[in-house]
Design a protein around this motif. Structure first.
Motif, PDB file in Angstrom:
ATOM      1  N   PHE A 247       0.835  -1.197   0.000  1.00  0.00           N
ATOM      2  CA  PHE A 247       0.000   0.000   0.000  1.00  0.00           C
ATOM      3  C   PHE A 247       0.874   1.252   0.000  1.00  0.00           C
ATOM      4  CE2 PHE A 247      -2.225  -3.462   1.978  1.00  0.00           C
ATOM      5  CZ  PHE A 247      -3.531  -3.362   1.521  1.00  0.00           C
ATOM      6  N   VAL A 248       0.267   2.356  -0.446  1.00  0.00           N
ATOM      7  CA  VAL A 248       0.940   3.654  -0.414  1.00  0.00           C
ATOM      8  C   VAL A 248       0.870   4.194   1.013  1.00  0.00           C
ATOM      9  CG1 VAL A 248       0.931   6.031  -1.271  1.00  0.00           C
ATOM     10  CG2 VAL A 248       0.388   4.126  -2.822  1.00  0.00           C
ATOM     11  N   SER A 249       2.015   4.615   1.522  1.00  0.00           N
ATOM     12  CA  SER A 249       2.090   5.111   2.900  1.00  0.00           C
ATOM     13  C   SER A 249       1.481   6.495   3.025  1.00  0.00           C
ATOM     14  CB  SER A 249       3.545   5.181   3.367  1.00  0.00           C
ATOM     15  OG  SER A 249       4.148   3.912   3.349  1.00  0.00           O
ATOM     16  N   GLY A 250       0.994   6.780   4.224  1.00  0.00           N
ATOM     17  CA  GLY A 250       0.567   8.130   4.536  1.00  0.00           C
ATOM     18  C   GLY A 250       1.767   8.956   4.950  1.00  0.00           C
ATOM     19  N   THR A 251       1.513  10.167   5.387  1.00  0.00           N
ATOM     20  CA  THR A 251       2.601  11.026   5.863  1.00  0.00           C
ATOM     21  C   THR A 251       3.225  10.402   7.101  1.00  0.00           C
ATOM     22  OG1 THR A 251       1.427  12.945   5.041  1.00  0.00           O
ATOM     23  CG2 THR A 251       3.185  13.340   6.625  1.00  0.00           C
ATOM     24  N   MET A 252       4.540  10.287   7.104  1.00  0.00           N
ATOM     25  CA  MET A 252       5.214   9.693   8.246  1.00  0.00           C
ATOM     26  C   MET A 252       5.319  10.701   9.383  1.00  0.00           C
ATOM     27  SD  MET A 252       8.188   7.205   6.798  1.00  0.00           S
ATOM     28  CE  MET A 252       9.093   8.428   5.882  1.00  0.00           C
ATOM     29  N   ASN A 253       5.221  10.189  10.611  1.00  0.00           N
ATOM     30  CA  ASN A 253       5.404  11.040  11.773  1.00  0.00           C
ATOM     31  C   ASN A 253       6.865  11.451  11.876  1.00  0.00           C
ATOM     32  OD1 ASN A 253       2.715  10.711  12.607  1.00  0.00           O
ATOM     33  ND2 ASN A 253       3.230   8.787  13.616  1.00  0.00           N
ATOM     34  N   GLU A 254       7.100  12.719  12.133  1.00  0.00           N
ATOM     35  CA  GLU A 254       8.451  13.178  12.418  1.00  0.00           C
ATOM     36  C   GLU A 254       8.655  13.148  13.923  1.00  0.00           C
ATOM     37  OE1 GLU A 254       9.407  16.945  10.806  1.00  0.00           O
ATOM     38  OE2 GLU A 254       9.433  16.239   8.732  1.00  0.00           O
ATOM     39  N   GLN A 255       9.719  12.502  14.363  1.00  0.00           N
ATOM     40  CA  GLN A 255       9.977  12.397  15.789  1.00  0.00           C
ATOM     41  C   GLN A 255      11.422  12.744  16.079  1.00  0.00           C
ATOM     42  OE1 GLN A 255       8.696   8.744  17.565  1.00  0.00           O
ATOM     43  NE2 GLN A 255       9.420   9.276  19.591  1.00  0.00           N
ATOM     44  N   ASP A 256      11.611  13.595  17.055  1.00  0.00           N
ATOM     45  CA  ASP A 256      12.954  13.954  17.483  1.00  0.00           C
ATOM     46  C   ASP A 256      13.609  12.721  18.093  1.00  0.00           C
ATOM     47  OD1 ASP A 256      15.265  14.943  18.632  1.00  0.00           O
ATOM     48  OD2 ASP A 256      14.309  16.686  19.520  1.00  0.00           O
ATOM     49  N   ILE A 257      14.735  12.333  17.543  1.00  0.00           N
ATOM     50  CA  ILE A 257      15.407  11.126  18.006  1.00  0.00           C
ATOM     51  C   ILE A 257      15.776  11.209  19.486  1.00  0.00           C
ATOM     52  CG2 ILE A 257      17.785  11.788  17.464  1.00  0.00           C
ATOM     53  CD1 ILE A 257      18.155   9.008  16.272  1.00  0.00           C
ATOM     54  N   ASN A 258      15.954  12.440  19.982  1.00  0.00           N
ATOM     55  CA  ASN A 258      16.338  12.612  21.387  1.00  0.00           C
ATOM     56  C   ASN A 258      15.215  12.239  22.351  1.00  0.00           C
ATOM     57  OD1 ASN A 258      19.070  13.777  21.059  1.00  0.00           O
ATOM     58  ND2 ASN A 258      17.947  15.373  19.983  1.00  0.00           N
ATOM     59  N   THR A 259      13.957  12.283  21.883  1.00  0.00           N
ATOM     60  CA  THR A 259      12.859  11.934  22.784  1.00  0.00           C
ATOM     61  C   THR A 259      12.868  10.454  23.132  1.00  0.00           C
ATOM     62  OG1 THR A 259      11.295  11.512  20.975  1.00  0.00           O
ATOM     63  CG2 THR A 259      11.423  13.771  21.824  1.00  0.00           C
ATOM     64  N   LEU A 260      13.493   9.636  22.296  1.00  0.00           N
ATOM     65  CA  LEU A 260      13.516   8.198  22.552  1.00  0.00           C
ATOM     66  C   LEU A 260      14.501   7.817  23.649  1.00  0.00           C
ATOM     67  CD1 LEU A 260      13.256   6.744  18.957  1.00  0.00           C
ATOM     68  CD2 LEU A 260      11.456   7.061  20.632  1.00  0.00           C
ATOM     69  N   ILE A 261      15.429   8.710  23.945  1.00  0.00           N
ATOM     70  CA  ILE A 261      16.386   8.407  25.011  1.00  0.00           C
ATOM     71  C   ILE A 261      16.271   9.399  26.159  1.00  0.00           C
ATOM     72  CG2 ILE A 261      18.048   7.217  23.559  1.00  0.00           C
ATOM     73  CD1 ILE A 261      19.624   9.773  23.293  1.00  0.00           C
TER      74      ILE A 261
ATOM     75  N   GLU B 175       7.422   6.131  10.788  1.00  0.00           N
ATOM     76  CA  GLU B 175       8.195   7.098  11.563  1.00  0.00           C
ATOM     77  C   GLU B 175       9.423   7.543  10.781  1.00  0.00           C
ATOM     78  OE1 GLU B 175       6.167   6.876  15.533  1.00  0.00           O
ATOM     79  OE2 GLU B 175       7.391   8.325  14.462  1.00  0.00           O
ATOM     80  N   THR B 176       9.733   8.815  10.842  1.00  0.00           N
ATOM     81  CA  THR B 176      11.004   9.317  10.348  1.00  0.00           C
ATOM     82  C   THR B 176      11.633  10.133  11.471  1.00  0.00           C
ATOM     83  OG1 THR B 176      12.111  10.555   8.592  1.00  0.00           O
ATOM     84  CG2 THR B 176       9.993  11.414   9.330  1.00  0.00           C
ATOM     85  N   TYR B 177      12.930  10.006  11.653  1.00  0.00           N
ATOM     86  CA  TYR B 177      13.587  10.595  12.816  1.00  0.00           C
ATOM     87  C   TYR B 177      14.529  11.719  12.411  1.00  0.00           C
ATOM     88  CZ  TYR B 177      11.687   6.542  15.103  1.00  0.00           C
ATOM     89  OH  TYR B 177      10.815   5.597  15.571  1.00  0.00           O
ATOM     90  N   TYR B 178      14.648  12.688  13.280  1.00  0.00           N
ATOM     91  CA  TYR B 178      15.526  13.815  13.016  1.00  0.00           C
ATOM     92  C   TYR B 178      16.179  14.242  14.322  1.00  0.00           C
ATOM     93  CZ  TYR B 178      12.152  16.891  15.290  1.00  0.00           C
ATOM     94  OH  TYR B 178      11.335  17.480  16.226  1.00  0.00           O
ATOM     95  N   THR B 179      17.223  15.028  14.176  1.00  0.00           N
ATOM     96  CA  THR B 179      17.815  15.685  15.329  1.00  0.00           C
ATOM     97  C   THR B 179      18.241  17.076  14.896  1.00  0.00           C
ATOM     98  OG1 THR B 179      19.429  15.495  17.125  1.00  0.00           O
ATOM     99  CG2 THR B 179      20.180  14.873  14.926  1.00  0.00           C
ATOM    100  N   GLU B 180      18.241  18.003  15.827  1.00  0.00           N
ATOM    101  CA  GLU B 180      18.624  19.374  15.541  1.00  0.00           C
ATOM    102  C   GLU B 180      19.871  19.726  16.350  1.00  0.00           C
ATOM    103  OE1 GLU B 180      14.821  22.019  14.426  1.00  0.00           O
ATOM    104  OE2 GLU B 180      14.787  21.267  16.490  1.00  0.00           O
ATOM    105  N   VAL B 181      20.789  20.429  15.712  1.00  0.00           N
ATOM    106  CA  VAL B 181      22.004  20.873  16.373  1.00  0.00           C
ATOM    107  C   VAL B 181      22.006  22.404  16.352  1.00  0.00           C
ATOM    108  CG1 VAL B 181      24.518  20.859  16.349  1.00  0.00           C
ATOM    109  CG2 VAL B 181      23.231  18.809  15.651  1.00  0.00           C
ATOM    110  N   TYR B 182      22.088  23.006  17.516  1.00  0.00           N
ATOM    111  CA  TYR B 182      22.105  24.471  17.610  1.00  0.00           C
ATOM    112  C   TYR B 182      23.548  24.951  17.619  1.00  0.00           C
ATOM    113  CZ  TYR B 182      17.159  24.034  18.608  1.00  0.00           C
ATOM    114  OH  TYR B 182      15.828  23.737  18.514  1.00  0.00           O
ATOM    115  N   LEU B 183      23.855  25.875  16.716  1.00  0.00           N
ATOM    116  CA  LEU B 183      25.229  26.340  16.540  1.00  0.00           C
ATOM    117  C   LEU B 183      25.415  27.723  17.156  1.00  0.00           C
ATOM    118  CD1 LEU B 183      25.669  25.259  12.844  1.00  0.00           C
ATOM    119  CD2 LEU B 183      26.257  23.975  14.900  1.00  0.00           C
TER     120      LEU B 183
END
Length: 239
Positions: free
Chosen positions: A73-87, A231-239
């Motif tokens: 099947f065609v997927s719906g929009t994947m949830n974006e989740q901050d990888i840091n929330t998992l740890i 699910e798709t995961y991301y992380t943000e780095v503040y410079l």
């Protein structure tokens, strides 16, 4: 659906590109069930092995998902989740954490789990297997092990839609210090695939987590098998 067999581009890649374009242009909307691999092979005039490889590539990209016994099947929009929330060792206590408990038991750690928790193989552990649920679908299959001597009054009802971290902290007064996570690709087979409601052989993320108290004792060991079509995961780095 046509491809050019005179090109140097691999056939599976050409099939993949055609199918991807149909998803991107919404010719095949979210939830659309693809023709079977045999039907696609006939339409493209290629082998089913070529079609299967193209479909797997699109599953890996998150455009498609395969459901056990039903099809692709065609997927719906994947949830974006901050990888840091998992740890993260903290959470909002008012948040809901829907889970489906699959099994709960008190067993010997054994030669596999004992070293992970830094305890003897004949020491007791609390073993928890459950699905993380989102929108009434399993998102992740969780296997969690806790040293029994750190939380001897742990009961099954403690798990009612609650995070293990919250239980360790709030019920047993364990001061959590840090968590270490390893991330790997993994192919789910058999029972794991059935519990996640995906086809056996589907790639997922395997997360392996070790949680330490402030005294550097391992108080939790878990493995998570996370569907990558949701699910798709991301992380943000503040410079």
């Amino acid at each position: 659906m046509k491809i050019d067999k005179t090109l140097h581009v691999p056939l599976y890649r050409q099939v993949e590109q055609v199918l991807e374009e149909k998803v991107k242009t919404n010719q095949w909307p979210i939830g659309y069930q693809l023709p079977t691999e045999n039907e696609l092979a006939e339409l493209f005039d290629v082998s089913t092995i070529t079609v299967k490889r193209a479909v797997i590539e699109l599953v890996n990209k998150g455009y498609l998902y395969r459901q056990r016994g039903k099809g692709t099947f065609v997927s719906g929009t994947m949830n974006e989740q901050d990888i840091n929330t998992l740890i993260s060792l903290t959470s909002e206590e008012e948040e809901e954490h829907p889970h489906e408990l699959i099994s709960y038991s008190i067993d010997k750690a054994g030669d596999d789990i004992g070293p992970k928790l830094g305890i003897e193989s004949d020491a007791k552990v609390i073993r928890i297997v459950r699905n993380k649920i989102e929108k009434n679908e399993p998102m992740a299959l969780e296997y969690t092990y806790l040293p029994y001597d750190k939380c001897p009054n742990f009961v099954q009802s403690d798990l009612d839609n609650e995070l293990v971290y919250n239980i360790l902290r709030n019920k047993f007064g364990i001061s959590l210090g840090r968590a270490k996570m390893f991330i790997r690709p993994y192919i789910v087979l058999g029972d794991k695939a059935e519990l996640l409601q995906i086809e056996s052989g589907t790639p997922v993320f395997e997360w392996e987590r070790f949680t330490y108290s402030k005294h550097e004792e391992i108080v939790e060991y878990s493995k998570f098998y996370v569907r990558q079509d949701k699910e798709t995961y991301y992380t943000e780095v503040y410079l």
